[in-house]
Design a protein around this motif. Structure first.
Motif, short mmCIF file in Angstrom:
data_model
loop_
_atom_site.label_atom_id
_atom_site.label_comp_id
_atom_site.label_asym_id
_atom_site.label_seq_id
_atom_site.Cartn_x
_atom_site.Cartn_y
_atom_site.Cartn_z
N VAL A 7 20.37 19.09 -11.92
CA VAL A 7 20.61 18.51 -10.60
C VAL A 7 20.07 17.08 -10.54
CG1 VAL A 7 20.07 18.70 -8.15
CG2 VAL A 7 20.65 20.74 -9.45
N VAL A 8 18.87 16.88 -11.10
CA VAL A 8 18.26 15.55 -11.05
C VAL A 8 19.10 14.54 -11.80
CG1 VAL A 8 16.33 14.19 -11.93
CG2 VAL A 8 15.89 16.29 -10.65
N THR A 63 22.54 14.00 -10.09
CA THR A 63 22.45 13.23 -8.84
C THR A 63 22.14 11.77 -9.14
OG1 THR A 63 21.60 15.21 -7.77
CG2 THR A 63 21.34 13.15 -6.58
N TYR A 120 23.00 16.07 -2.91
CA TYR A 120 22.78 16.33 -4.33
C TYR A 120 24.13 16.58 -5.01
CZ TYR A 120 24.06 21.13 -3.67
OH TYR A 120 24.77 22.24 -3.39
#
Lengths: 324, 297
Positions: free
Chosen positions: B38-39, B42, B56
């Motif tokens: 996800v990091v 995003t 996100y």
């Protein structure tokens, strides 16, 4: 976690020994060993300045310490700081929160690495085992800032889980700023970060079990569950007890950096623990005496807890951190 | 059909048990990997996609490096990265210097004051001073608001000394004797015999030290008042967490708008990257190095 185990052995280790030391005169030994002493000097000075001298500096727990006046100029006040501490409700909040978090960690966190290690140990495929190990050790090396950011991103108000709940017509639930579930959140974060890393020591304990024990018990008709119960678990017991003792010694230390980062989101009522109490009272508010008193109290109680836990371990016939 | 690591007496694995186990392992790995995904996603996503998705992105359809450009063009984050690299490099070097020297200096049983000095070092494993006395000591020494406050107070750990010392004591005695026959002094022996043989353990301890310096956010918070001096972890805390965890600050009029989600996540990715880079070396050596130092009786 593994820090304190090194202590008992280090004094008894082998290696090169200086021969016939008794016969050599002192000055000759000094001349001979001067380079060695010089080598120890930098480390010894750092430890002296930042461990031993501050340890003595804890006497300001008995002082009305004023930075401007210093150690020599400040007044001695006896037990006043402790009296003030005990009549401060926010101190008791910190104590109670600390105890609750320790209890949660003991019940929810402590068994996880043991179970994970047992699970990993049954993975016969070396590639799969190594892959899972590499993955679950990784979070241990990340800073708490990153961990909290990751949790924020997944569990926060605008995070993945809540988006999912909202788009599916369910009510969102922001665990990152909910005081009621804060302690569970902390424990979950700790498990995510360190449970994998914690398996190392238990995997080593399992690896040290004689495979012949498994083989003979299997020959005698013991199934997987009985082999686990009668061979694996007894084989791991000394390490489990050791880890439990070490955990008990750290009972009052419950993730200072982790809590400090998230304290503002839920408020001190739910998040204040002993370490943050010391930080906010001392460094932020300048109540040096009371803060040091709280820190000193914590240190003394922790030392007592280790000694007590060790005594209990001895009574149960385990080796503990040090021998009798 | 037999698995390489599976003893014969165990018999054939049950398919159901095998499937359950595989499922458990996949789930556990996914729980660890998913937040990273996800990091990174995003941080690489475009603003439109983040907005459309509500903050996100799990898998970006369009890659954009804007967030990284913004970070490296801005002053504070770029400067904090340089500071973190510097503190990590100097700190690790200083720690290793103290640790290796002390480990060798304490490795010779029967040398003058050896037992006393060893106890002096080892006792620090049992108890540490509280936060306040150490803070006052740092203040007393005039180290507040200097980078030395991040490096020196925590530079020496008895645990690291014990690990390196244990390794040095495992070096065959004959090598020391031979070097001494050739007229080598202690410094010479350390440099020409001990160091080349202890490269592996020094590398592992060094990596652990470096990770510690890189990740440290409390020391700078405690010792550095000047935000211009802040390392990456503290800047990241301000940008990523304080705009998020305590989000009410954003409602204040005149408050500078918080960086976009992708910039925040890019920051997290950048802070994670060095750890990921050294991680293969850590996993390769840690079980060997750390276990022999810490667990083997």
């Amino acid at each position: 976690m593994t820090v304190k185990q090194a202590l008992p052995r280090a004094l008894a280790e082998g290696g090169e020994t200086r021969p016939a030391q008794r016969k050599t005169p002192f000055l000759a030994r000094l001349w001979r060993d001067a380079p060695l002493l010089l080598m120890v000097a930098p480390a010894a000075i750092v430890l002296l300045l930042f461990t031993y001298v501050p340890l003595l500096g804890s006497v300001i727990a008995f002082m009305d310490y004023v930075p401007f006046l210093g150690f020599t100029g400040s007044d001695w006040v006896g037990w006043d700081n402790f009296t003030a501490l005990f009549s401060d409700p926010s101190f008791w909040t910190a104590v109670w929160n600390t105890v609750q978090i320790t209890f949660l960690q003991l019940v929810l966190f402590f068994p996880v690495p043991i179970l994970l290690a047992v699970l990993l140990n049954t993975v016969a495929l070396p590639v799969a085992k190594r892959f899972v190990q590499s993955v679950i050790y990784l979070p241990h090396f990340l800073s708490w800032v990153i961990i909290v950011a990751l949790f924020q991103q997944v569990l926060g108000g605008a995070g993945v889980i809540n988006r999912f709940l909202i788009t599916h017509g369910l009510s969102p639930f922001d665990v990152m700023s909910n005081p009621d579930t804060f302690k569970l959140l902390l424990t979950t974060q700790s498990i995510w970060k360190d449970a994998g890393w914690g398996t190392i020591i238990f995997l080593a304990a399992i690896a040290a079990i004689d495979p012949a024990l498994y083989e003979s018990s299997a020959m005698d008709g013991a199934g997987a569950w009985r082999r686990f119960w009668h061979v694996t678990l007894p084989g791991m017991r000394p390490i489990i007890v050791l880890m439990l003792i070490l955990r008990l010694g750290d009972a009052l230390t419950v993730g200072f950096e982790q809590i400090l980062l998230q304290r503002d989101a839920v408020g001190p009522g739910a998040a204040e623990v002993l370490d943050t109490f010391v930080y906010y009272n001392g460094v932020v508010d300048g109540s040096w005496g009371t803060a040091t008193a709280a820190g000193l109290l914590k240190g003394v109680v922790s030392l007592f807890l280790v000694l007590a836990a060790n005594k209990i371990a001895h009574r149960f016939g385990e080796e503990g951190v040090y021998k009798r | 059909m037999s698995h390489p690591g599976r003893p014969v007496w165990l018999g054939k694995p049950k398919p159901v048990a095998l499937a359950l186990k595989a499922l458990a392992l996949v789930l556990i790995s996914a729980v660890v990997i998913f937040p990273f995904l996800v990091v990174v996603s995003t941080s690489l996503a475009t603003k439109q996609e983040i907005d459309a998705n509500g903050g996100y992105v799990v898998w970006p359809t369009q890659i954009s490096f804007d967030a990284y450009h913004q970070i490296f063009n801005g002053t504070q984050v770029a400067r904090s990265i340089v500071i973190s690299v510097g503190v990590t490099a100097v700190g690790t070097a200083f720690s290793l210097f103290c640790t290796v020297l002390a480990a060798y200096g304490l490795s010779r049983r029967g040398s003058l004051f050896q037992r006393g000095l060893l106890s002096f070092v080892l006792l620090t494993l049992l108890f540490g001073p509280g936060m306040i006395p150490v803070y006052l000591m740092v203040k007393q020494l005039g180290m507040l608001n200097t980078y030395w406050s991040l490096i020196i107070p925590g530079a020496v750990s008895a645990f690291n000394i014990v690990i390196v010392r244990g390794f040095i004591q495992g070096i065959p005695k004959e090598l020391f004797d031979a070097a001494r026959m050739d007229g080598a002094g202690e410094w010479r022996i350390l440099w020409s015999v001990v160091l080349p043989l202890s490269k592996a353990v020094i590398a592992v301890v060094g990596l652990f030290l470096a990770v510690g310096y890189w990740n440290n956010y409390f020391s700078p918070l405690l010792y550095l008042n000047d935000t211009q001096m802040w390392p990456l972890q503290l800047v990241m805390r301000t940008f990523v967490l304080q705009n998020n965890v305590t989000s009410n600050a954003a409602a204040i009029p005149g408050y500078v708008a918080p960086p976009a989600q992708s910039v925040q996540m890019a920051l997290v990715a950048i802070a994670t990257l060095p750890i990921l880079l050294v991680y293969p070396f850590l996993t390769k050596h840690m079980s060997k190095g750390m276990l022999t130092g810490a667990i083997k009786g």
